[in-house]
Scaffold this motif. Structure first.
Motif, PDB file in Angstrom:
ATOM      1  N   SER B  80       0.877  -1.173   0.000  1.00  0.00           N
ATOM      2  CA  SER B  80       0.000   0.000   0.000  1.00  0.00           C
ATOM      3  C   SER B  80       0.911   1.220   0.000  1.00  0.00           C
ATOM      4  O   SER B  80       1.392   1.654   1.048  1.00  0.00           O
ATOM      5  CB  SER B  80      -0.909  -0.016   1.229  1.00  0.00           C
ATOM      6  N   ALA B  81       1.164   1.729  -1.199  1.00  0.00           N
ATOM      7  CA  ALA B  81       2.194   2.748  -1.354  1.00  0.00           C
ATOM      8  C   ALA B  81       1.878   4.023  -0.563  1.00  0.00           C
ATOM      9  O   ALA B  81       0.723   4.458  -0.487  1.00  0.00           O
ATOM     10  CB  ALA B  81       2.351   3.081  -2.829  1.00  0.00           C
ATOM     11  N   THR B  82       2.931   4.611  -0.010  1.00  0.00           N
ATOM     12  CA  THR B  82       2.817   5.892   0.688  1.00  0.00           C
ATOM     13  C   THR B  82       3.773   6.896   0.048  1.00  0.00           C
ATOM     14  O   THR B  82       4.734   6.514  -0.623  1.00  0.00           O
ATOM     15  CB  THR B  82       3.160   5.752   2.170  1.00  0.00           C
ATOM     16  N   SER B  83       3.525   8.158   0.274  1.00  0.00           N
ATOM     17  CA  SER B  83       4.350   9.196  -0.348  1.00  0.00           C
ATOM     18  C   SER B  83       5.811   9.099   0.094  1.00  0.00           C
ATOM     19  O   SER B  83       6.716   9.476  -0.654  1.00  0.00           O
ATOM     20  CB  SER B  83       3.791  10.584  -0.029  1.00  0.00           C
ATOM     21  N   SER B  84       6.045   8.561   1.291  1.00  0.00           N
ATOM     22  CA  SER B  84       7.427   8.421   1.778  1.00  0.00           C
ATOM     23  C   SER B  84       8.209   7.352   1.005  1.00  0.00           C
ATOM     24  O   SER B  84       9.430   7.253   1.142  1.00  0.00           O
ATOM     25  CB  SER B  84       7.435   8.070   3.259  1.00  0.00           C
ATOM     26  N   GLN B  85       7.517   6.587   0.192  1.00  0.00           N
ATOM     27  CA  GLN B  85       8.176   5.578  -0.625  1.00  0.00           C
ATOM     28  C   GLN B  85       8.513   6.089  -2.022  1.00  0.00           C
ATOM     29  O   GLN B  85       9.038   5.330  -2.850  1.00  0.00           O
ATOM     30  CB  GLN B  85       7.318   4.310  -0.706  1.00  0.00           C
ATOM     31  N   THR B  86       8.230   7.351  -2.271  1.00  0.00           N
ATOM     32  CA  THR B  86       8.715   7.983  -3.493  1.00  0.00           C
ATOM     33  C   THR B  86      10.228   7.980  -3.457  1.00  0.00           C
ATOM     34  O   THR B  86      10.841   8.498  -2.514  1.00  0.00           O
ATOM     35  CB  THR B  86       8.183   9.422  -3.608  1.00  0.00           C
ATOM     36  N   SER B  87      10.835   7.388  -4.486  1.00  0.00           N
ATOM     37  CA  SER B  87      12.281   7.211  -4.455  1.00  0.00           C
ATOM     38  C   SER B  87      12.739   6.642  -5.793  1.00  0.00           C
ATOM     39  O   SER B  87      11.936   6.371  -6.684  1.00  0.00           O
ATOM     40  CB  SER B  87      12.659   6.247  -3.324  1.00  0.00           C
ATOM     41  N   VAL B  88      14.036   6.458  -5.897  1.00  0.00           N
ATOM     42  CA  VAL B  88      14.605   5.702  -7.002  1.00  0.00           C
ATOM     43  C   VAL B  88      15.045   4.359  -6.433  1.00  0.00           C
ATOM     44  O   VAL B  88      15.791   4.301  -5.443  1.00  0.00           O
ATOM     45  CB  VAL B  88      15.795   6.418  -7.651  1.00  0.00           C
ATOM     46  N   ASP B 106      19.639  -0.005 -13.877  1.00  0.00           N
ATOM     47  CA  ASP B 106      19.585   1.442 -14.063  1.00  0.00           C
ATOM     48  C   ASP B 106      18.476   2.117 -13.267  1.00  0.00           C
ATOM     49  O   ASP B 106      18.261   3.317 -13.420  1.00  0.00           O
ATOM     50  CB  ASP B 106      19.445   1.780 -15.548  1.00  0.00           C
ATOM     51  N   GLY B 107      17.775   1.375 -12.466  1.00  0.00           N
ATOM     52  CA  GLY B 107      16.856   1.973 -11.523  1.00  0.00           C
ATOM     53  C   GLY B 107      15.438   2.135 -12.026  1.00  0.00           C
ATOM     54  O   GLY B 107      15.168   2.141 -13.224  1.00  0.00           O
ATOM     55  N   THR B 108      14.528   2.257 -11.052  1.00  0.00           N
ATOM     56  CA  THR B 108      13.129   2.581 -11.308  1.00  0.00           C
ATOM     57  C   THR B 108      12.802   3.839 -10.520  1.00  0.00           C
ATOM     58  O   THR B 108      12.976   3.868  -9.301  1.00  0.00           O
ATOM     59  CB  THR B 108      12.192   1.444 -10.850  1.00  0.00           C
ATOM     60  N   ARG B 109      12.335   4.839 -11.231  1.00  0.00           N
ATOM     61  CA  ARG B 109      11.941   6.081 -10.553  1.00  0.00           C
ATOM     62  C   ARG B 109      10.456   5.994 -10.235  1.00  0.00           C
ATOM     63  O   ARG B 109       9.623   5.946 -11.132  1.00  0.00           O
ATOM     64  CB  ARG B 109      12.233   7.291 -11.439  1.00  0.00           C
ATOM     65  N   LEU B 110      10.150   5.932  -8.950  1.00  0.00           N
ATOM     66  CA  LEU B 110       8.771   5.742  -8.500  1.00  0.00           C
ATOM     67  C   LEU B 110       8.281   6.988  -7.790  1.00  0.00           C
ATOM     68  O   LEU B 110       8.916   7.452  -6.842  1.00  0.00           O
ATOM     69  CB  LEU B 110       8.693   4.542  -7.556  1.00  0.00           C
ATOM     70  N   SER B 111       7.168   7.506  -8.261  1.00  0.00           N
ATOM     71  CA  SER B 111       6.543   8.682  -7.636  1.00  0.00           C
ATOM     72  C   SER B 111       5.171   8.289  -7.126  1.00  0.00           C
ATOM     73  O   SER B 111       4.363   7.736  -7.876  1.00  0.00           O
ATOM     74  CB  SER B 111       6.407   9.827  -8.638  1.00  0.00           C
ATOM     75  N   ILE B 112       4.928   8.593  -5.854  1.00  0.00           N
ATOM     76  CA  ILE B 112       3.652   8.252  -5.240  1.00  0.00           C
ATOM     77  C   ILE B 112       2.971   9.556  -4.824  1.00  0.00           C
ATOM     78  O   ILE B 112       3.477  10.283  -3.983  1.00  0.00           O
ATOM     79  CB  ILE B 112       3.871   7.303  -4.053  1.00  0.00           C
ATOM     80  N   LEU B 113       1.839   9.785  -5.445  1.00  0.00           N
ATOM     81  CA  LEU B 113       1.156  11.071  -5.249  1.00  0.00           C
ATOM     82  C   LEU B 113       0.070  10.978  -4.204  1.00  0.00           C
ATOM     83  O   LEU B 113      -0.540   9.916  -4.005  1.00  0.00           O
ATOM     84  CB  LEU B 113       0.571  11.535  -6.585  1.00  0.00           C
TER      85      LEU B 113
END
Lengths: 112, 113
Positions: B80-88, B106-113
């Motif tokens: 259950s994604a939270t904004s604090s998990q926005t990260s690479v 090369d990473g995954t850029r994840l943005s949680i709004l």
């Protein structure tokens, strides 16, 4: 937790000059590794130095390890614009052989 | 370059939704790792695997789970994604653990709004 800490946090030098970055850590280690990260990319392994080694070379890179001071340094000689990147040290754990702990890195900028 | 593929490379999602990131390797390495990278924190280990179905926690494992049903795949799930998990998020592999180099995707850029 055990962590390598790089110093300085940021470094800007002219192309052709030498760049030196330092890493300090808190507890004993089996090995220490240096990595480079270009912007937007994953980390790339540079050198691994074991606790019984004092110095290691790879091309223009020279790594030293002083286990008595719990510190390591990475020297890049004759820097090039392509060396612009972040550099991280990583240490293992004395009793574990599975995980690395990374520092927060040194941001190196080479000015053409 | 070591054969490591992360997918997706970018993702934007909303708070409370589940998210799964995939790491696929073609090197047959035993160890696989998931890290997150945030400004001022460097790389922090979330979970790692030392074989099929063998996993263990890292320093920032709360809110994350992993699975490894095949040597080549290591999945990271945010239940259950939270904004604090926005990260690479970076996946890495290693032949035999911390006595060998790790090779990174090369990473995954994840943005949680």
């Amino acid at each position: 937790s055990q962590q390598g800490e790089e110093d300085p946090q940021a470094l800007s030098i002219q192309e052709g000059e030498n760049a030196t970055m330092n890493c300090s850590y808190k507890t004993s280690i089996n090995n220490l590794q240096w990595y480079r990260q270009n912007s937007g990319r994953g980390l790339v392994h540079l050198i691994l130095i074991r606790s019984n080694e004092r110095e290691k070379h790879s091309g223009r890179l020279r790594v030293t390890l002083d286990t008595s001071k719990k510190s390591s340094s990475l020297l890049i000689t004759a820097s090039r614009a392509a060396d612009t990147a972040s550099y991280f040290c990583a240490t293992d754990r004395p009793n574990g052989n599975e995980k690395l702990t990374f520092g927060t890195g040194t941001r190196l900028t080479i000015i053409p | 370059d070591a054969g490591i593929t992360q997918s997706p490379r970018h993702k934007v999602t909303e708070t409370g939704t589940p998210v799964t990131l995939r790491c696929h390797q073609t090197e047959n390495h035993r160890y696989m790792y998931w890290y997150r990278q945030d400004p001022g924190h460097g790389l922090r280990l979330i979970h790692y695997s030392y074989g099929v179905k063998d996993t263990d926690k890292g320093e920032v494992s709360d809110g994350y789970s992993v699975s490894r049903s095949k040597t080549e795949d290591f999945l990271l799930t945010l239940e259950s994604a939270t904004s604090s998990q926005t990260s690479v998020y970076f996946c890495a592999i290693s032949k035999t653990g911390s006595d060998q180099p790790q090779h990174f995707g090369d990473g995954t850029r994840l943005s949680i709004l």
